[in-house]
Design an enzyme around this catalytic site. Structure first.
Site, PDB file in Angstrom:
ATOM      1  N   CYS A  54       0.821  -1.209   0.000  1.00 44.11           N
ATOM      2  CA  CYS A  54       0.000   0.000   0.000  1.00 44.11           C
ATOM      3  C   CYS A  54       0.857   1.263   0.000  1.00 44.11           C
ATOM      4  O   CYS A  54       0.468   2.292  -0.544  1.00 44.11           O
ATOM      5  CB  CYS A  54      -0.911   0.024   1.229  1.00 44.11           C
ATOM      6  N   ASN A  55       2.017   1.169   0.624  1.00 44.06           N
ATOM      7  CA  ASN A  55       2.835   2.368   0.822  1.00 44.06           C
ATOM      8  C   ASN A  55       4.016   2.498  -0.117  1.00 44.06           C
ATOM      9  O   ASN A  55       4.665   3.548  -0.146  1.00 44.06           O
ATOM     10  CB  ASN A  55       3.358   2.409   2.266  1.00 44.06           C
ATOM     11  N   ALA A 192     -11.237  -9.431   3.274  1.00 47.23           N
ATOM     12  CA  ALA A 192     -10.974 -10.364   4.378  1.00 47.23           C
ATOM     13  C   ALA A 192      -9.492 -10.667   4.495  1.00 47.23           C
ATOM     14  O   ALA A 192      -9.102 -11.736   4.967  1.00 47.23           O
ATOM     15  CB  ALA A 192     -11.765 -11.653   4.165  1.00 47.23           C
ATOM     16  N   GLY A 193      -8.659  -9.712   4.089  1.00 48.14           N
ATOM     17  CA  GLY A 193      -7.214  -9.904   4.136  1.00 48.14           C
ATOM     18  C   GLY A 193      -6.608  -9.528   5.479  1.00 48.14           C
ATOM     19  O   GLY A 193      -7.322  -9.280   6.463  1.00 48.14           O
ATOM     20  N   GLU A 194      -5.288  -9.448   5.504  1.00 50.98           N
ATOM     21  CA  GLU A 194      -4.569  -9.203   6.755  1.00 50.98           C
ATOM     22  C   GLU A 194      -4.902  -7.848   7.361  1.00 50.98           C
ATOM     23  O   GLU A 194      -5.082  -7.725   8.576  1.00 50.98           O
ATOM     24  CB  GLU A 194      -3.058  -9.310   6.478  1.00 50.98           C
ATOM     25  N   MET A 195      -4.995  -6.802   6.526  1.00 46.90           N
ATOM     26  CA  MET A 195      -5.284  -5.474   7.054  1.00 46.90           C
ATOM     27  C   MET A 195      -6.697  -5.399   7.635  1.00 46.90           C
ATOM     28  O   MET A 195      -6.917  -4.784   8.689  1.00 46.90           O
ATOM     29  CB  MET A 195      -5.103  -4.420   5.955  1.00 46.90           C
ATOM     30  N   ILE A 196      -7.651  -6.021   6.965  1.00 45.72           N
ATOM     31  CA  ILE A 196      -9.014  -6.053   7.495  1.00 45.72           C
ATOM     32  C   ILE A 196      -9.045  -6.809   8.823  1.00 45.72           C
ATOM     33  O   ILE A 196      -9.737  -6.422   9.773  1.00 45.72           O
ATOM     34  CB  ILE A 196      -9.979  -6.706   6.483  1.00 45.72           C
TER      35      ILE A 196
END
Length: 429
Positions: A54-55, A192-196
């Site tokens: 994302c970054n 439903a990934g790691e960040m969520i």
């Protein structure tokens, strides 16, 4: 061939999310990108790894130094962009600085959340993908193994990750600014990934009225929902129920926005214009940026959360200084390995040449012995021949040299060919 370690990329420091999302690569795009990169540069590029989160989107390569000026254009072309859009935001590091950058990234020193550990796992995934694609060789493999070792050392010996304010925690804080107590809010998680999962953990701790997880596949959503006493739904059903939720947190791998301006305008009317918090953690973005123009919607992107996170970073500056010192030391150690590795072919060549000379002279000696020459004489001839062969080249170069070159050679030759200077036999009576 001279092989340099080079790094190219852009991140949250150098580029806004509107630019980062244009070059972001989903997991299934990394392998084709690696293949295209190696095909474009041929033998000039020996190894490559691509890290995209994302970054940041970064390319690590081992190759000829001259490819450096062409890789930014390749990045733009691969993403079907005008190079003028991304070049102002790109950074490039070479050799020692490229190594230092890799160490800092893995240690969490270059992250939006100072000291966060997620980036280390993302780097390991990037390296594994490069290895499976056949794009990893000795240089980058050694670099990343050292990188992971340094990251572990930094996290073990410093407090860099202590009390870090995560993106998920920042999302909760921003929601609290709008609603105050979150116990009466309904929260929808898209993805439903790691960040969520991290966000669900933090929001669940606030005991909200209800939580819902919307995902393309119900199975993955249900597995996550079971941990938080949440319900699940399909993404396709979002337009019909979106108005029921006060807080929406979205982070999917979609290449295009899944929550558009028209959909949200309708949702706000259905909510009778009551406020709504929307947190977009995806890059590329899941929510059209124009949604922020709706008065009742408080839309936050990863960059907005990053500013909240930054306020909590100042307290950890002492740990940063300590971590930087560790990294500086390990950079020098790695560069020493790199320089020694460059000498290996020269040493191998010298050894091969010496063995060739020795074999030639030994064969001559064998013939002399076969003719009846005494072993003592044969050995003397061998010693003399080897001495002449080994000393011929340096003596010739020294005799032909002049002034500055000769002075330089006189300084180097004694180190390469140590010998005992003849003692001055003159004496005064």
């Amino acid at each position: 061939m001279t092989t340099d370690v080079l790094t190219f990329g852009l991140n949250h420091h150098s580029a806004p999310v509107s630019v980062r999302e244009r070059v972001s690569m989903s997991g299934d795009l990394i392998r084709p990108a690696l293949d295209a990169l190696r095909s474009a540069f041929g033998s000039s590029l020996r190894e490559a790894t691509i890290l995209s989160t994302c970054n940041r989107t970064e390319i690590y390569v081992a190759g000829k130094p001259e490819i450096a000026e062409h890789i930014p254009t390749w990045m733009a072309d691969f993403n079907s962009l005008d190079s003028t859009l991304i070049k102002p935001h790109l950074y490039q590091y070479n050799q020692e600085e490229a190594v230092r950058h890799a160490f800092r990234v893995a240690s969490g020193l270059d992250s939006m959340v100072l000291g966060e550990a997620q980036i280390l796992g993302q780097m390991k995934t990037a390296v594994r993908t490069a290895n499976e694609a056949g794009a990893l060789g000795t240089m980058l493999n050694q670099l990343f193994q050292k990188t992971f070792s340094v990251a572990k050392e930094v996290r073990t010996q410093t407090a860099i990750g202590a009390q870090s304010v995560s993106m998920a925690a920042a999302a909760v804080r921003l929601a609290e600014r709008v609603f105050g107590d979150l116990s009466q809010t309904k929260i929808l998680f898209v993805g439903a990934g790691e960040m969520i999962e991290l966000c669900a953990t933090h929001f669940s701790a606030q005991n909200p009225k209800s939580m819902m997880i919307a995902n393309r596949t119900l199975e993955k959503g249900e597995a996550l929902a079971a941990r938080f006493d949440a319900k699940t739904m399909r993404l396709a059903d979002l337009p019909n129920v979106l108005h029921e939720y006060d807080i929406v947190v979205s982070c999917t791998a979609s290449a295009l926005p899944i929550l558009g301006l028209g959909m949200i305008q309708k949702t706000i009317r259905q909510r009778r214009f009551s406020p709504m918090v929307m947190v977009d953690l995806a890059v590329p973005r899941d929510i059209e940026p124009e949604v922020a123009s709706i008065d009742e919607v408080y839309l936050y992107t990863v960059d907005d959360l990053g500013r909240v996170v930054q306020m909590g970073n100042d307290a950890r500056q002492a740990a940063v200084i300590q971590a930087e010192a560790i990294i500086d030391s390990r950079v020098q150690s790695f560069m020493h390995w790199v320089h020694n590795r460059q000498v290996v072919p020269v040493i191998q060549g010298l050894n091969q040449a010496a063995h060739s000379v020795a074999e030639i002279e030994l064969e001559k000696v064998r013939k002399l012995l076969a003719k009846g020459v005494s072993p003592e004489e044969a050995l003397e001839r061998l010693a003399k021949a080897l001495t002449q062969k080994y000393m011929h080249a340096p003596m010739q170069v020294l005799n032909r040299s002049e002034q500055d070159e000769r002075a330089q050679l006189l300084g180097v030759l004694p180190k390469l060919f140590p010998f005992q200077m003849p003692e001055n036999t003159s004496s005064e009576h």
